[in-house]
Structure formats: C-alpha cells, structure tokens
Design an enzyme around this catalytic site. Structure first.
Site, PDB file in Angstrom:
ATOM      1  N   CYS A 290      -3.103   5.252   5.688  1.00 39.67           N
ATOM      2  CA  CYS A 290      -4.557   5.217   5.701  1.00 39.67           C
ATOM      3  C   CYS A 290      -5.121   5.493   7.092  1.00 39.67           C
ATOM      4  CB  CYS A 290      -5.033   3.857   5.210  1.00 39.67           C
ATOM      5  SG  CYS A 290      -4.763   2.581   6.439  1.00 39.67           S
TER       6      CYS A 290
ATOM      7  N   CYS B   5       0.822  -1.216   0.000  1.00 37.66           N
ATOM      8  CA  CYS B   5       0.000   0.000   0.000  1.00 37.66           C
ATOM      9  C   CYS B   5       0.852   1.261   0.000  1.00 37.66           C
ATOM     10  CB  CYS B   5      -0.953   0.013   1.191  1.00 37.66           C
ATOM     11  SG  CYS B   5      -0.100   0.105   2.771  1.00 37.66           S
TER      12      CYS B   5
ATOM     13  N   ASP C 258       2.181   2.683   2.604  1.00 38.01           N
ATOM     14  CA  ASP C 258       2.044   3.479   3.823  1.00 38.01           C
ATOM     15  C   ASP C 258       3.276   3.315   4.717  1.00 38.01           C
ATOM     16  OD1 ASP C 258      -0.356   4.170   2.833  1.00 38.01           O
ATOM     17  OD2 ASP C 258      -1.564   2.985   4.213  1.00 38.01           O
TER      18      ASP C 258
ATOM     19  N   CYS D 269      -2.571  -2.946   8.527  1.00 38.96           N
ATOM     20  CA  CYS D 269      -2.337  -1.608   9.089  1.00 38.96           C
ATOM     21  C   CYS D 269      -1.948  -1.718  10.568  1.00 38.96           C
ATOM     22  CB  CYS D 269      -3.585  -0.742   8.945  1.00 38.96           C
ATOM     23  SG  CYS D 269      -4.395  -0.885   7.335  1.00 38.96           S
TER      24      CYS D 269
HETATM   25 FE1  FES Z   1      -1.680   0.120   4.225  1.00 38.86          FE
HETATM   26 FE2  FES Z   1      -3.531   0.841   5.893  1.00 38.86          FE
HETATM   27  S1  FES Z   1      -3.774   0.439   3.771  1.00 38.86           S
HETATM   28  S2  FES Z   1      -1.419   0.693   6.269  1.00 38.86           S
END
Ligand code: FES
Length: 145
Positions: free
Chosen positions: A61, A36, A38, A105
């Site tokens: 996110c 993702c 992040d 996450c």
């Molecule tokens: Fe990757 Fe939440 S979508 S940390």
C-alpha cells in the site's frame, strides 16, 4: 484521502526515495504482513559497519511505500547499531503520522531493516538472533506464497 494522510506521506508515496535493488547487497531482508498480503524487501550495502547504501522494493500500500522510503533515508549513512534502533514509531513520527489502521505498514519498514541486518550478520557467520531478536516469518503466517 488527503484528510487521512500527511503531506510527507503523500510526498514519499508519490516520489519514493531509494527504490530498487542492490545487486551485490551485503544483506537482504523480506517481511510480509499476513493480513494485508503486502511485502517489503530491503537491500543494504555495508562498509566498515556503516550502511552506505540501501534500497527497497515494496509490493504494498501507499503507507508501506512511504514508510519504506523514509526509513531508508533515516538509516542511510548510519551504523548497523543505529539502524537497528530505528523503531516503527520513529518512522510514523517522521511521516507526520499514519492512520491507526495503517500503523502496521510502518512495522514492515522496521522489521525489513532488521531482517536485512540479520541476513548481513548471517553472511558474516554471526548468529543474529541475540542481537536483532526474533523476526516474523518472511511472508507472514498464512500468507500463502
Ligand atoms: Fe498492509 Fe499497508 S496495508 S502494509
């Protein structure tokens, strides 16, 4: 969105605790997720083996922000050993659940705390690997930053 996320998730996302940096941190951990993209960065201040302060910055996110926020509350005031025992499952439970595709996450929260503790050990001349275990690449494989 409301049907997917608990009130606790929404509350921590809207009003995250312990956001920011600790300038003279005793340990800093950064973990990213390659899929993702992040990134979570965790700062800890340690006194007498206890986490007296913790702050985070999450470029990610809403679930990652909520997970890091609640995770900081869960380890603040705890000993290093207690903080290392925090699992992503406990973070998910404290949040009142996360949708299955958002579980990763909460993994970022667990791992960034472990990375901050590993950094703390390194700064004190202790090899963290036998204690903390092997942590993933800070930016996640193939993340490209
Ligand atoms: Fe990757 Fe939440 S979508 S940390």
């Amino acid at each position: 969105m409301a049907q997917f996320y608990s009130e606790t998730v929404m509350e921590h996302f809207t009003n995250p605790r312990n956001v920011g940096e600790i300038e003279d941190a005793d340990g800093i951990g950064e973990i990213g997720n390659a899929k993702c993209g992040d990134i979570m960065k965790m700062y800890i201040k340690v006194r007498d083996n206890r986490i007296v302060d913790v702050k985070f910055k999450t470029f990610g996110c809403g679930s990652a922000i909520a997970a890091s926020s609640i995770a900081t509350e869960m380890i603040k005031g705890k000993t290093i050993e207690e903080a290392l025992k925090l699992t992503n499952k406990q973070v998910v439970e404290a949040l009142g659940g996360l949708p299955p595709h958002k579980i990763h996450c909460s993994v970022l929260a667990e791992q960034s705390i472990k990375a901050a503790v590993a950094d703390y050990y390194k700064r004190n001349g202790i090899d963290p690997t036998p204690i903390v275990g092997k942590l993933p690449d800070p930016h996640g494989e193939g993340h490209g930053i």
